[in-house]
Design a protein around this motif. Structure first.
Motif, mmCIF file in Angstrom:
data_model
loop_
_atom_site.group_PDB
_atom_site.id
_atom_site.type_symbol
_atom_site.label_atom_id
_atom_site.label_comp_id
_atom_site.label_asym_id
_atom_site.label_seq_id
_atom_site.Cartn_x
_atom_site.Cartn_y
_atom_site.Cartn_z
ATOM 1 N N GLY A 257 0.765 -1.237 0.000
ATOM 2 C CA GLY A 257 0.000 0.000 0.000
ATOM 3 C C GLY A 257 0.795 1.284 0.000
ATOM 4 N N VAL A 258 2.091 1.216 -0.267
ATOM 5 C CA VAL A 258 2.891 2.442 -0.280
ATOM 6 C C VAL A 258 2.385 3.395 -1.364
ATOM 7 N N ILE A 259 2.180 2.846 -2.573
ATOM 8 C CA ILE A 259 1.720 3.702 -3.672
ATOM 9 C C ILE A 259 0.247 4.051 -3.487
ATOM 10 N N SER A 260 -0.544 3.142 -2.936
ATOM 11 C CA SER A 260 -1.952 3.450 -2.653
ATOM 12 C C SER A 260 -2.047 4.700 -1.788
ATOM 13 N N CYS A 261 -1.240 4.747 -0.745
ATOM 14 C CA CYS A 261 -1.259 5.894 0.166
ATOM 15 C C CYS A 261 -0.701 7.143 -0.512
ATOM 16 N N LEU A 262 0.287 6.966 -1.367
ATOM 17 C CA LEU A 262 0.835 8.094 -2.111
ATOM 18 C C LEU A 262 -0.229 8.683 -3.036
ATOM 19 N N LEU A 263 -1.029 7.822 -3.668
ATOM 20 C CA LEU A 263 -2.112 8.305 -4.524
ATOM 21 C C LEU A 263 -3.180 9.021 -3.699
ATOM 22 N N ALA A 264 -3.428 8.513 -2.498
ATOM 23 C CA ALA A 264 -4.379 9.183 -1.614
ATOM 24 C C ALA A 264 -3.900 10.580 -1.256
ATOM 25 N N ASP A 265 -2.593 10.738 -1.097
ATOM 26 C CA ASP A 265 -2.009 12.037 -0.802
ATOM 27 C C ASP A 265 -2.078 12.958 -2.017
ATOM 28 N N ALA A 266 -1.840 12.395 -3.200
ATOM 29 C CA ALA A 266 -1.839 13.190 -4.432
ATOM 30 C C ALA A 266 -3.247 13.628 -4.835
ATOM 31 N N PHE A 267 -4.248 12.832 -4.433
ATOM 32 C CA PHE A 267 -5.646 13.135 -4.757
ATOM 33 C C PHE A 267 -6.436 13.203 -3.447
ATOM 34 N N PRO A 268 -6.336 14.314 -2.717
ATOM 35 C CA PRO A 268 -6.853 14.369 -1.341
ATOM 36 C C PRO A 268 -8.367 14.264 -1.222
ATOM 37 N N GLN A 269 -9.099 14.402 -2.332
ATOM 38 C CA GLN A 269 -10.565 14.257 -2.267
ATOM 39 C C GLN A 269 -11.020 12.830 -2.578
ATOM 40 N N ALA A 270 -10.095 11.983 -2.998
ATOM 41 C CA ALA A 270 -10.475 10.651 -3.486
ATOM 42 C C ALA A 270 -10.521 9.617 -2.365
ATOM 43 N N ARG A 271 -11.383 8.632 -2.559
ATOM 44 C CA ARG A 271 -11.331 7.404 -1.765
ATOM 45 C C ARG A 271 -10.423 6.426 -2.509
ATOM 46 N N VAL A 272 -9.670 5.638 -1.748
ATOM 47 C CA VAL A 272 -8.709 4.709 -2.349
ATOM 48 C C VAL A 272 -8.995 3.296 -1.859
ATOM 49 N N VAL A 273 -9.032 2.351 -2.792
ATOM 50 C CA VAL A 273 -9.175 0.936 -2.455
ATOM 51 C C VAL A 273 -7.922 0.203 -2.929
ATOM 52 N N ALA A 274 -7.227 -0.427 -2.004
ATOM 53 C CA ALA A 274 -6.056 -1.252 -2.320
ATOM 54 C C ALA A 274 -6.518 -2.696 -2.493
ATOM 55 N N VAL A 275 -6.241 -3.265 -3.664
ATOM 56 C CA VAL A 275 -6.669 -4.634 -3.975
ATOM 57 C C VAL A 275 -5.433 -5.512 -4.098
ATOM 58 N N ASP A 276 -5.419 -6.622 -3.363
ATOM 59 C CA ASP A 276 -4.282 -7.525 -3.419
ATOM 60 C C ASP A 276 -4.749 -8.918 -2.996
ATOM 61 N N GLY A 277 -3.988 -9.931 -3.399
ATOM 62 C CA GLY A 277 -4.341 -11.295 -3.041
ATOM 63 C C GLY A 277 -3.698 -11.784 -1.765
ATOM 64 N N ALA A 278 -2.839 -10.967 -1.147
ATOM 65 C CA ALA A 278 -2.109 -11.388 0.057
ATOM 66 C C ALA A 278 -2.558 -10.535 1.245
ATOM 67 N N GLU A 279 -3.297 -11.137 2.151
ATOM 68 C CA GLU A 279 -3.846 -10.408 3.294
ATOM 69 C C GLU A 279 -2.761 -9.755 4.164
ATOM 70 N N PRO A 280 -1.591 -10.394 4.394
ATOM 71 C CA PRO A 280 -0.564 -9.708 5.196
ATOM 72 C C PRO A 280 -0.131 -8.372 4.587
ATOM 73 N N LEU A 281 -0.120 -8.288 3.262
ATOM 74 C CA LEU A 281 0.248 -7.034 2.614
ATOM 75 C C LEU A 281 -0.857 -5.997 2.782
#
Length: 302
Positions: free
Chosen positions: A65-89
Protein backbone atom coordinates in the motif's frame (compact mmCIF):
# COMPACT_ATOMS: atom_id res chain seq x y z
CA UNK A 1 -0.96 -10.43 -6.19
CA UNK A 2 1.49 -7.71 -5.33
CA UNK A 3 3.49 -5.00 -6.94
CA UNK A 4 6.14 -6.67 -8.97
CA UNK A 5 9.40 -5.05 -8.15
CA UNK A 6 12.32 -6.31 -10.08
CA UNK A 7 13.48 -9.04 -7.76
CA UNK A 8 10.76 -11.27 -6.53
CA UNK A 9 11.15 -14.97 -6.35
CA UNK A 10 10.52 -17.66 -3.82
CA UNK A 11 13.66 -19.75 -3.98
CA UNK A 12 13.80 -22.41 -1.32
CA UNK A 13 14.05 -25.17 -3.93
CA UNK A 14 15.13 -25.00 -7.53
CA UNK A 15 12.05 -26.81 -8.82
CA UNK A 16 9.72 -24.09 -7.51
CA UNK A 17 12.05 -21.14 -7.96
CA UNK A 18 9.47 -19.31 -10.07
CA UNK A 19 6.92 -19.33 -7.23
CA UNK A 20 6.69 -16.02 -5.43
CA UNK A 21 5.80 -15.47 -1.80
CA UNK A 22 4.83 -11.81 -1.71
CA UNK A 23 4.06 -11.76 2.02
CA UNK A 24 7.63 -12.92 2.68
CA UNK A 25 8.82 -10.01 0.56
CA UNK A 26 6.98 -7.37 2.60
CA UNK A 27 10.07 -5.54 3.93
CA UNK A 28 11.73 -5.39 0.51
CA UNK A 29 8.51 -4.29 -1.22
CA UNK A 30 8.05 -1.47 1.28
CA UNK A 31 11.70 -0.43 1.06
CA UNK A 32 11.61 -0.28 -2.73
CA UNK A 33 8.33 1.61 -2.98
CA UNK A 34 9.49 4.16 -0.41
CA UNK A 35 12.75 4.63 -2.30
CA UNK A 36 10.93 5.03 -5.63
CA UNK A 37 8.32 7.39 -4.14
CA UNK A 38 9.69 10.54 -5.88
CA UNK A 39 9.19 8.84 -9.24
CA UNK A 40 5.67 7.71 -8.32
CA UNK A 41 4.82 11.27 -7.26
CA UNK A 42 5.88 12.49 -10.69
CA UNK A 43 3.62 9.86 -12.24
CA UNK A 44 0.73 10.97 -9.99
CA UNK A 45 1.22 14.59 -11.08
CA UNK A 46 1.06 13.47 -14.70
CA UNK A 47 -2.07 11.42 -14.04
CA UNK A 48 -3.74 14.44 -12.45
CA UNK A 49 -3.65 16.10 -15.88
CA UNK A 50 -5.63 13.15 -17.27
CA UNK A 51 -8.00 12.54 -14.37
CA UNK A 52 -8.01 15.71 -12.24
CA UNK A 53 -10.65 14.84 -9.62
CA UNK A 54 -11.25 11.09 -9.31
CA UNK A 55 -13.74 10.13 -6.63
CA UNK A 56 -12.55 6.53 -6.44
CA UNK A 57 -9.01 5.27 -7.06
CA UNK A 58 -8.28 1.54 -7.17
CA UNK A 59 -4.72 0.20 -6.80
CA UNK A 60 -4.86 -3.23 -8.46
CA UNK A 61 -2.07 -5.35 -7.02
CA UNK A 62 -1.32 -2.87 -4.26
CA UNK A 63 1.20 -4.86 -2.25
CA UNK A 64 1.81 -3.15 1.11
CA UNK A 65 0.00 0.00 0.00
CA UNK A 66 2.89 2.44 -0.28
CA UNK A 67 1.72 3.70 -3.67
CA UNK A 68 -1.95 3.45 -2.65
CA UNK A 69 -1.26 5.89 0.17
CA UNK A 70 0.83 8.09 -2.11
CA UNK A 71 -2.11 8.30 -4.52
CA UNK A 72 -4.38 9.18 -1.61
CA UNK A 73 -2.01 12.04 -0.80
CA UNK A 74 -1.84 13.19 -4.43
CA UNK A 75 -5.65 13.14 -4.76
CA UNK A 76 -6.85 14.37 -1.34
CA UNK A 77 -10.57 14.26 -2.27
CA UNK A 78 -10.47 10.65 -3.49
CA UNK A 79 -11.33 7.40 -1.76
CA UNK A 80 -8.71 4.71 -2.35
CA UNK A 81 -9.17 0.94 -2.46
CA UNK A 82 -6.06 -1.25 -2.32
CA UNK A 83 -6.67 -4.63 -3.98
CA UNK A 84 -4.28 -7.53 -3.42
CA UNK A 85 -4.34 -11.30 -3.04
CA UNK A 86 -2.11 -11.39 0.06
CA UNK A 87 -3.85 -10.41 3.29
CA UNK A 88 -0.56 -9.71 5.20
CA UNK A 89 0.25 -7.03 2.61
CA UNK A 90 -3.23 -5.51 2.91
CA UNK A 91 -2.81 -5.48 6.68
CA UNK A 92 0.39 -3.47 6.20
CA UNK A 93 -1.47 -1.15 3.81
CA UNK A 94 -4.22 -0.48 6.36
CA UNK A 95 -1.63 0.19 9.07
CA UNK A 96 0.19 2.65 6.80
CA UNK A 97 -3.05 4.48 5.99
CA UNK A 98 -3.79 4.69 9.72
CA UNK A 99 -0.33 6.13 10.45
CA UNK A 100 -0.76 8.71 7.69
CA UNK A 101 -4.19 9.78 8.92
CA UNK A 102 -6.11 8.73 5.80
CA UNK A 103 -7.85 5.61 7.10
CA UNK A 104 -11.26 7.30 6.78
CA UNK A 105 -10.99 7.23 2.99
CA UNK A 106 -8.85 4.13 2.57
CA UNK A 107 -10.03 0.52 2.34
CA UNK A 108 -8.73 -2.83 1.12
CA UNK A 109 -10.13 -5.72 -0.89
CA UNK A 110 -8.58 -9.18 -0.92
CA UNK A 111 -8.82 -10.52 -4.46
CA UNK A 112 -6.67 -12.18 -7.10
CA UNK A 113 -6.35 -10.00 -10.17
CA UNK A 114 -6.93 -13.02 -12.40
CA UNK A 115 -10.42 -13.26 -10.92
CA UNK A 116 -11.30 -9.69 -11.84
CA UNK A 117 -12.32 -6.79 -9.64
CA UNK A 118 -16.03 -7.59 -9.56
CA UNK A 119 -16.34 -7.18 -5.79
CA UNK A 120 -15.78 -3.43 -5.97
CA UNK A 121 -18.83 -1.54 -4.73
CA UNK A 122 -18.29 1.22 -7.27
CA UNK A 123 -16.44 1.62 -10.54
CA UNK A 124 -13.08 3.37 -10.47
CA UNK A 125 -12.37 6.80 -11.89
CA UNK A 126 -8.64 5.98 -11.78
CA UNK A 127 -7.33 2.42 -11.75
CA UNK A 128 -3.60 2.04 -11.10
CA UNK A 129 -1.81 -1.26 -11.75
CA UNK A 130 1.94 -1.22 -11.12
CA UNK A 131 3.91 -4.30 -12.19
CA UNK A 132 1.06 -6.54 -11.08
CA UNK A 133 -0.47 -7.48 -14.44
CA UNK A 134 2.49 -9.63 -15.49
CA UNK A 135 1.83 -11.93 -12.54
CA UNK A 136 -1.48 -12.94 -14.15
CA UNK A 137 -1.36 -15.81 -16.65
CA UNK A 138 -3.89 -14.28 -19.08
CA UNK A 139 -2.94 -10.62 -19.10
CA UNK A 140 -5.47 -9.66 -21.78
CA UNK A 141 -8.33 -11.17 -19.78
CA UNK A 142 -7.15 -9.33 -16.65
CA UNK A 143 -6.99 -6.06 -18.60
CA UNK A 144 -10.54 -6.66 -19.79
CA UNK A 145 -11.51 -7.03 -16.12
CA UNK A 146 -9.74 -3.77 -15.32
CA UNK A 147 -11.64 -2.07 -18.16
CA UNK A 148 -14.95 -3.34 -16.78
CA UNK A 149 -14.04 -1.94 -13.36
CA UNK A 150 -13.62 1.57 -14.80
CA UNK A 151 -16.39 4.14 -14.66
CA UNK A 152 -17.28 5.76 -18.00
CA UNK A 153 -14.58 8.34 -18.65
CA UNK A 154 -12.29 6.62 -16.14
CA UNK A 155 -8.55 6.20 -16.68
CA UNK A 156 -6.45 3.04 -16.41
CA UNK A 157 -2.79 3.69 -15.58
CA UNK A 158 -0.65 0.63 -16.23
CA UNK A 159 2.98 0.60 -15.11
CA UNK A 160 4.75 -2.07 -17.13
CA UNK A 161 8.01 -2.06 -19.05
CA UNK A 162 10.75 0.51 -18.78
CA UNK A 163 14.39 -0.36 -18.20
CA UNK A 164 15.98 -2.66 -15.66
CA UNK A 165 17.64 -0.78 -12.79
CA UNK A 166 21.38 -0.23 -13.02
CA UNK A 167 23.53 0.00 -9.89
CA UNK A 168 27.15 -0.60 -10.93
CA UNK A 169 29.65 0.53 -13.58
CA UNK A 170 30.37 -1.91 -16.42
CA UNK A 171 33.84 -2.59 -15.01
CA UNK A 172 33.89 -2.71 -11.21
CA UNK A 173 37.56 -3.65 -10.94
CA UNK A 174 36.93 -7.23 -9.83
CA UNK A 175 35.79 -10.18 -11.92
CA UNK A 176 34.85 -9.96 -15.57
CA UNK A 177 33.42 -6.61 -16.78
CA UNK A 178 29.68 -6.55 -17.57
CA UNK A 179 28.50 -8.50 -14.50
CA UNK A 180 25.19 -6.73 -14.10
CA UNK A 181 24.26 -7.18 -17.77
CA UNK A 182 24.87 -10.92 -17.48
CA UNK A 183 22.84 -11.15 -14.27
CA UNK A 184 20.03 -9.28 -16.04
CA UNK A 185 20.14 -11.70 -18.98
CA UNK A 186 19.77 -14.66 -16.62
CA UNK A 187 16.92 -12.85 -14.86
CA UNK A 188 15.13 -12.37 -18.21
CA UNK A 189 15.18 -16.15 -18.69
CA UNK A 190 13.85 -16.62 -15.17
CA UNK A 191 11.07 -14.09 -15.84
CA UNK A 192 10.06 -15.90 -19.04
CA UNK A 193 9.89 -19.18 -17.11
CA UNK A 194 7.89 -17.52 -14.32
CA UNK A 195 5.35 -16.25 -16.86
CA UNK A 196 5.11 -19.65 -18.56
CA UNK A 197 4.34 -21.43 -15.28
CA UNK A 198 1.48 -19.12 -14.25
CA UNK A 199 -2.00 -20.72 -14.32
CA UNK A 200 -3.63 -20.16 -17.72
CA UNK A 201 -0.51 -18.46 -19.05
CA UNK A 202 -0.92 -16.86 -22.48
CA UNK A 203 2.01 -15.36 -24.34
CA UNK A 204 1.36 -11.78 -25.44
CA UNK A 205 3.27 -9.24 -27.45
CA UNK A 206 4.03 -6.73 -24.71
CA UNK A 207 2.62 -3.82 -26.70
CA UNK A 208 0.77 -2.35 -23.75
CA UNK A 209 -1.09 0.44 -25.60
CA UNK A 210 -2.11 -2.17 -28.19
CA UNK A 211 -3.45 -4.46 -25.46
CA UNK A 212 -5.31 -1.57 -23.83
CA UNK A 213 -6.97 -0.81 -27.18
CA UNK A 214 -7.75 -4.50 -27.67
CA UNK A 215 -9.94 -4.54 -24.53
CA UNK A 216 -11.95 -1.53 -25.69
CA UNK A 217 -10.07 1.34 -24.06
CA UNK A 218 -8.70 4.43 -25.79
CA UNK A 219 -4.94 4.80 -25.24
CA UNK A 220 -4.17 8.34 -24.07
CA UNK A 221 -0.40 8.32 -23.84
CA UNK A 222 2.67 6.71 -22.30
CA UNK A 223 5.40 8.36 -20.30
CA UNK A 224 8.60 7.10 -18.70
CA UNK A 225 9.68 8.29 -15.28
CA UNK A 226 13.22 8.24 -14.00
CA UNK A 227 14.64 7.40 -10.61
CA UNK A 228 18.16 8.80 -10.59
CA UNK A 229 20.09 8.31 -7.34
CA UNK A 230 23.76 8.96 -8.12
CA UNK A 231 26.70 7.80 -6.04
CA UNK A 232 27.31 8.12 -3.19
CA UNK A 233 24.03 6.51 -2.16
CA UNK A 234 22.16 7.12 1.06
CA UNK A 235 22.27 4.35 3.62
CA UNK A 236 18.68 3.40 2.77
CA UNK A 237 19.33 3.21 -0.96
CA UNK A 238 22.53 1.22 -0.46
CA UNK A 239 20.70 -1.25 1.79
CA UNK A 240 18.08 -1.70 -0.93
CA UNK A 241 20.74 -2.39 -3.58
CA UNK A 242 22.37 -4.97 -1.28
CA UNK A 243 19.01 -6.66 -0.66
CA UNK A 244 18.27 -6.69 -4.39
CA UNK A 245 21.59 -8.33 -5.26
CA UNK A 246 21.11 -10.82 -2.42
CA UNK A 247 17.79 -11.91 -3.91
CA UNK A 248 19.43 -12.31 -7.30
CA UNK A 249 22.13 -14.44 -5.66
CA UNK A 250 19.48 -16.55 -3.93
CA UNK A 251 17.46 -17.48 -6.99
CA UNK A 252 19.89 -17.15 -9.88
CA UNK A 253 22.98 -18.58 -8.19
CA UNK A 254 22.49 -22.01 -9.72
CA UNK A 255 22.67 -20.67 -13.28
CA UNK A 256 25.37 -18.01 -13.04
CA UNK A 257 28.82 -19.15 -14.09
CA UNK A 258 31.37 -19.80 -11.35
CA UNK A 259 33.41 -16.63 -11.91
CA UNK A 260 30.35 -14.37 -11.82
CA UNK A 261 29.09 -16.16 -8.73
CA UNK A 262 32.44 -15.60 -7.01
CA UNK A 263 32.29 -11.88 -7.89
CA UNK A 264 28.72 -11.64 -6.65
CA UNK A 265 29.70 -13.26 -3.36
CA UNK A 266 32.44 -10.68 -2.91
CA UNK A 267 29.95 -7.90 -3.64
CA UNK A 268 27.69 -9.25 -0.89
CA UNK A 269 30.42 -9.82 1.72
CA UNK A 270 30.27 -6.95 4.24
CA UNK A 271 33.89 -7.67 5.23
CA UNK A 272 35.17 -7.17 1.66
CA UNK A 273 36.17 -3.58 0.90
CA UNK A 274 35.06 -4.15 -2.74
CA UNK A 275 31.55 -5.09 -1.62
CA UNK A 276 28.31 -3.21 -2.21
CA UNK A 277 28.39 -2.31 1.48
CA UNK A 278 31.49 -0.14 0.99
CA UNK A 279 31.95 0.72 -2.70
CA UNK A 280 31.78 4.46 -3.47
CA UNK A 281 30.55 3.85 -7.03
CA UNK A 282 27.18 2.21 -6.27
CA UNK A 283 24.24 4.17 -7.71
CA UNK A 284 20.58 3.48 -8.60
CA UNK A 285 19.18 4.42 -12.00
CA UNK A 286 15.81 3.12 -13.14
CA UNK A 287 13.25 4.05 -15.79
CA UNK A 288 9.64 2.92 -15.50
CA UNK A 289 6.87 3.49 -18.04
CA UNK A 290 3.22 4.27 -17.33
CA UNK A 291 0.66 3.64 -20.10
CA UNK A 292 -2.73 5.33 -19.82
CA UNK A 293 -6.06 4.62 -21.48
CA UNK A 294 -9.59 5.87 -21.01
CA UNK A 295 -12.95 4.14 -20.99
CA UNK A 296 -15.42 5.80 -23.33
CA UNK A 297 -18.31 7.76 -21.89
CA UNK A 298 -20.87 5.83 -23.91
CA UNK A 299 -20.22 2.30 -25.19
CA UNK A 300 -19.22 -0.30 -22.58
CA UNK A 301 -15.71 -1.70 -22.59
CA UNK A 302 -15.36 -4.99 -24.41
Amino acid sequence: MAHHHHDHAQTAHHHDHTQIDFAEMLPLLEREADLYAPMYRQAADWLRERQPEPELIVDAGSGPGVISCLLADAFPQARVVAVDGAEPLLEAARARAERLGIADRFSTLEAELADGLGDLDYRADLLWASKSLHHVGDQRAALAGFAQALAPGGTLALLEGGLTARCLPRDIGIGRPGLQSRIDAVHEDWFTEMRATLPGSVRENEDWPGLLAAVGLRPTGSRTFLLDLPAPLSQEARAFVVATFQRRRDFLGEVLDASDLATLDRLLDPDDKESLHHRPDVYLLSAQTVHTAQRGEGAPAQ
